[in-house]
Design a protein around this motif. Structure first.
Motif, PDB file in Angstrom:
ATOM      1  N   THR A  65      -3.242 -11.457 -51.650  1.00  0.00           N
ATOM      2  CA  THR A  65      -3.605 -10.667 -52.975  1.00  0.00           C
ATOM      3  C   THR A  65      -4.025  -9.158 -52.566  1.00  0.00           C
ATOM      4  N   TYR A  66      -4.431  -8.678 -51.232  1.00  0.00           N
ATOM      5  CA  TYR A  66      -5.009  -7.697 -51.280  1.00  0.00           C
ATOM      6  C   TYR A  66      -4.148  -6.459 -50.803  1.00  0.00           C
ATOM      7  N   VAL A  67      -2.930  -6.828 -50.594  1.00  0.00           N
ATOM      8  CA  VAL A  67      -1.855  -5.622 -50.270  1.00  0.00           C
ATOM      9  C   VAL A  67      -0.861  -5.500 -51.710  1.00  0.00           C
ATOM     10  N   GLU A  68      -0.193  -4.576 -51.596  1.00  0.00           N
ATOM     11  CA  GLU A  68       0.565  -4.231 -52.569  1.00  0.00           C
ATOM     12  C   GLU A  68       1.864  -4.949 -52.640  1.00  0.00           C
ATOM     13  N   PHE A  69       2.407  -5.245 -51.417  1.00  0.00           N
ATOM     14  CA  PHE A  69       3.912  -6.147 -51.324  1.00  0.00           C
ATOM     15  C   PHE A  69       3.545  -7.210 -50.162  1.00  0.00           C
ATOM     16  N   PRO A  70       2.957  -8.450 -50.631  1.00  0.00           N
ATOM     17  CA  PRO A  70       2.690  -9.306 -49.632  1.00  0.00           C
ATOM     18  C   PRO A  70       4.179 -10.181 -49.302  1.00  0.00           C
ATOM     19  N   VAL A  71       4.958  -9.948 -50.328  1.00  0.00           N
ATOM     20  CA  VAL A  71       6.561 -10.643 -50.246  1.00  0.00           C
ATOM     21  C   VAL A  71       7.476  -9.421 -49.817  1.00  0.00           C
ATOM     22  N   VAL A  72       8.211  -9.589 -48.835  1.00  0.00           N
ATOM     23  CA  VAL A  72       9.236  -8.431 -48.354  1.00  0.00           C
ATOM     24  C   VAL A  72      10.637  -9.232 -47.800  1.00  0.00           C
ATOM     25  N   GLY A  73      11.640  -8.500 -48.378  1.00  0.00           N
ATOM     26  CA  GLY A  73      13.023  -8.878 -48.356  1.00  0.00           C
ATOM     27  C   GLY A  73      13.676  -7.919 -47.558  1.00  0.00           C
ATOM     28  N   MET A  74      14.913  -8.206 -47.358  1.00  0.00           N
ATOM     29  CA  MET A  74      15.876  -7.432 -46.574  1.00  0.00           C
ATOM     30  C   MET A  74      16.950  -6.841 -47.442  1.00  0.00           C
ATOM     31  N   ASP A  75      16.925  -5.658 -47.733  1.00  0.00           N
ATOM     32  CA  ASP A  75      17.623  -4.766 -48.717  1.00  0.00           C
ATOM     33  C   ASP A  75      19.078  -5.008 -48.136  1.00  0.00           C
ATOM     34  N   VAL A  76      20.042  -4.932 -49.252  1.00  0.00           N
ATOM     35  CA  VAL A  76      21.333  -4.952 -48.929  1.00  0.00           C
ATOM     36  C   VAL A  76      21.759  -3.565 -48.138  1.00  0.00           C
ATOM     37  N   VAL A  77      22.576  -3.702 -47.176  1.00  0.00           N
ATOM     38  CA  VAL A  77      23.119  -2.599 -46.471  1.00  0.00           C
ATOM     39  C   VAL A  77      23.941  -1.670 -47.189  1.00  0.00           C
ATOM     40  N   SER A  78      23.557  -0.286 -47.050  1.00  0.00           N
ATOM     41  CA  SER A  78      24.443   0.629 -47.991  1.00  0.00           C
ATOM     42  C   SER A  78      25.923   0.506 -47.464  1.00  0.00           C
ATOM     43  N   GLY A  79      26.614   0.629 -48.700  1.00  0.00           N
ATOM     44  CA  GLY A  79      28.040   0.364 -48.946  1.00  0.00           C
ATOM     45  C   GLY A  79      28.374  -1.188 -49.070  1.00  0.00           C
ATOM     46  N   ASP A  80      27.506  -2.213 -48.923  1.00  0.00           N
ATOM     47  CA  ASP A  80      27.811  -3.644 -48.885  1.00  0.00           C
ATOM     48  C   ASP A  80      27.759  -4.023 -50.567  1.00  0.00           C
ATOM     49  N   THR A  81      28.778  -4.845 -50.995  1.00  0.00           N
ATOM     50  CA  THR A  81      28.811  -4.988 -52.209  1.00  0.00           C
ATOM     51  C   THR A  81      28.184  -6.609 -52.655  1.00  0.00           C
ATOM     52  N   VAL A  82      27.550  -6.862 -51.644  1.00  0.00           N
ATOM     53  CA  VAL A  82      27.125  -8.245 -52.067  1.00  0.00           C
ATOM     54  C   VAL A  82      25.843  -8.008 -53.017  1.00  0.00           C
ATOM     55  N   GLU A  83      25.800  -9.015 -53.923  1.00  0.00           N
ATOM     56  CA  GLU A  83      24.630  -9.248 -55.125  1.00  0.00           C
ATOM     57  C   GLU A  83      23.504 -10.420 -54.653  1.00  0.00           C
ATOM     58  N   PRO A  84      22.632 -10.206 -53.900  1.00  0.00           N
ATOM     59  CA  PRO A  84      21.903 -11.340 -53.566  1.00  0.00           C
ATOM     60  C   PRO A  84      21.069 -12.115 -54.759  1.00  0.00           C
ATOM     61  N   ILE A  85      21.522 -12.863 -55.538  1.00  0.00           N
ATOM     62  CA  ILE A  85      21.062 -13.394 -56.411  1.00  0.00           C
ATOM     63  C   ILE A  85      19.782 -14.516 -55.762  1.00  0.00           C
ATOM     64  N   ILE A  86      19.969 -14.875 -54.596  1.00  0.00           N
ATOM     65  CA  ILE A  86      18.832 -15.681 -54.091  1.00  0.00           C
ATOM     66  C   ILE A  86      17.493 -14.974 -54.413  1.00  0.00           C
ATOM     67  N   TRP A  87      17.215 -13.538 -54.379  1.00  0.00           N
ATOM     68  CA  TRP A  87      15.956 -13.102 -54.838  1.00  0.00           C
ATOM     69  C   TRP A  87      15.353 -13.464 -55.990  1.00  0.00           C
ATOM     70  N   GLU A  88      16.460 -13.614 -57.121  1.00  0.00           N
ATOM     71  CA  GLU A  88      15.675 -14.464 -58.418  1.00  0.00           C
ATOM     72  C   GLU A  88      15.275 -15.665 -58.012  1.00  0.00           C
ATOM     73  N   LYS A  89      15.869 -16.342 -57.433  1.00  0.00           N
ATOM     74  CA  LYS A  89      15.328 -17.758 -57.021  1.00  0.00           C
ATOM     75  C   LYS A  89      14.018 -17.549 -56.465  1.00  0.00           C
ATOM     76  N   TYR A  90      13.828 -16.760 -55.386  1.00  0.00           N
ATOM     77  CA  TYR A  90      12.555 -16.721 -54.791  1.00  0.00           C
ATOM     78  C   TYR A  90      11.452 -16.223 -55.911  1.00  0.00           C
ATOM     79  N   GLU A  91      11.654 -15.378 -56.694  1.00  0.00           N
ATOM     80  CA  GLU A  91      10.732 -14.903 -57.796  1.00  0.00           C
ATOM     81  C   GLU A  91      10.515 -16.127 -58.561  1.00  0.00           C
ATOM     82  N   GLU A  92      11.456 -16.870 -59.052  1.00  0.00           N
ATOM     83  CA  GLU A  92      11.073 -18.124 -59.655  1.00  0.00           C
ATOM     84  C   GLU A  92      10.252 -19.000 -58.873  1.00  0.00           C
ATOM     85  N   ILE A  93      10.497 -19.322 -57.525  1.00  0.00           N
ATOM     86  CA  ILE A  93       9.667 -20.149 -56.891  1.00  0.00           C
ATOM     87  C   ILE A  93       8.173 -19.751 -56.936  1.00  0.00           C
ATOM     88  N   ILE A  94       7.922 -18.443 -56.531  1.00  0.00           N
ATOM     89  CA  ILE A  94       6.923 -17.900 -56.450  1.00  0.00           C
ATOM     90  C   ILE A  94       6.010 -17.910 -57.716  1.00  0.00           C
TER      91      ILE A  94
END
Length: 141
Positions: A65-94
């Motif tokens: 809790t002493y850092v701004e971003f203690p949870v980091v994900g891999m961003d979508v590569v430019s031009g890729d059309t994938v919508e990573p809905i799993i990020w929402e699941k991670y937010e729910e779990i956390i």
């Protein structure tokens, strides 16, 4: 077997979680991630997805809790059309675990690879969702 430890948490994984100190990072890697070539310590969790592992790990691992971003994900590569809905699941779990939403910072794929090389451990999973990789920074109790 020990009481209260989910069976998905292997002896090797509980050992790694115990060894980690404040500020150390652990990567939960999807099935496509180059885990073996980027890991200081590699834990195999074949046959398991990241959401179920994240749920189990967060029962034991405090988030920094002493850092701004203690949870980091891999961003979508430019031009890729994938919508990573799993990020929402991670937010729910956390949120379910901490009753607080830690913002997930998304970083470029190659920056994620470099950060992984400095992480304490990588947990290789069979997660099939794209862009499911996530880094957790350990906090204090």
């Amino acid at each position: 077997m020990l009481k209260g430890i989910p069976p998905i948490i292997s002896p090797d994984l509980i050992k790694i979680l115990m060894e980690m100190g404040h500020g150390d990072e652990i990567v939960l890697a999807d099935g496509n991630f180059p885990s073996a070539s980027h890991a200081n310590h590699l834990i195999r969790c074949d046959g398991h997805g990241i959401p179920e592992l994240l749920t189990a790990i967060l029962e034991f691992l405090p988030i920094d809790t002493y850092v701004e971003f203690p949870v980091v994900g891999m961003d979508v590569v430019s031009g890729d059309t994938v919508e990573p809905i799993i990020w929402e699941k991670y937010e729910e779990i956390i949120y379910e675990q901490f009753n607080y939403s830690f913002p997930i910072k998304l970083i470029d794929r190659f920056e994620f690879y470099e950060r992984t090389k400095n992480a304490y451990a990588v947990v290789a999973t069979s997660e099939t969702a794209q862009y499911a990789n996530i880094i957790l920074k350990k906090g204090v109790i």
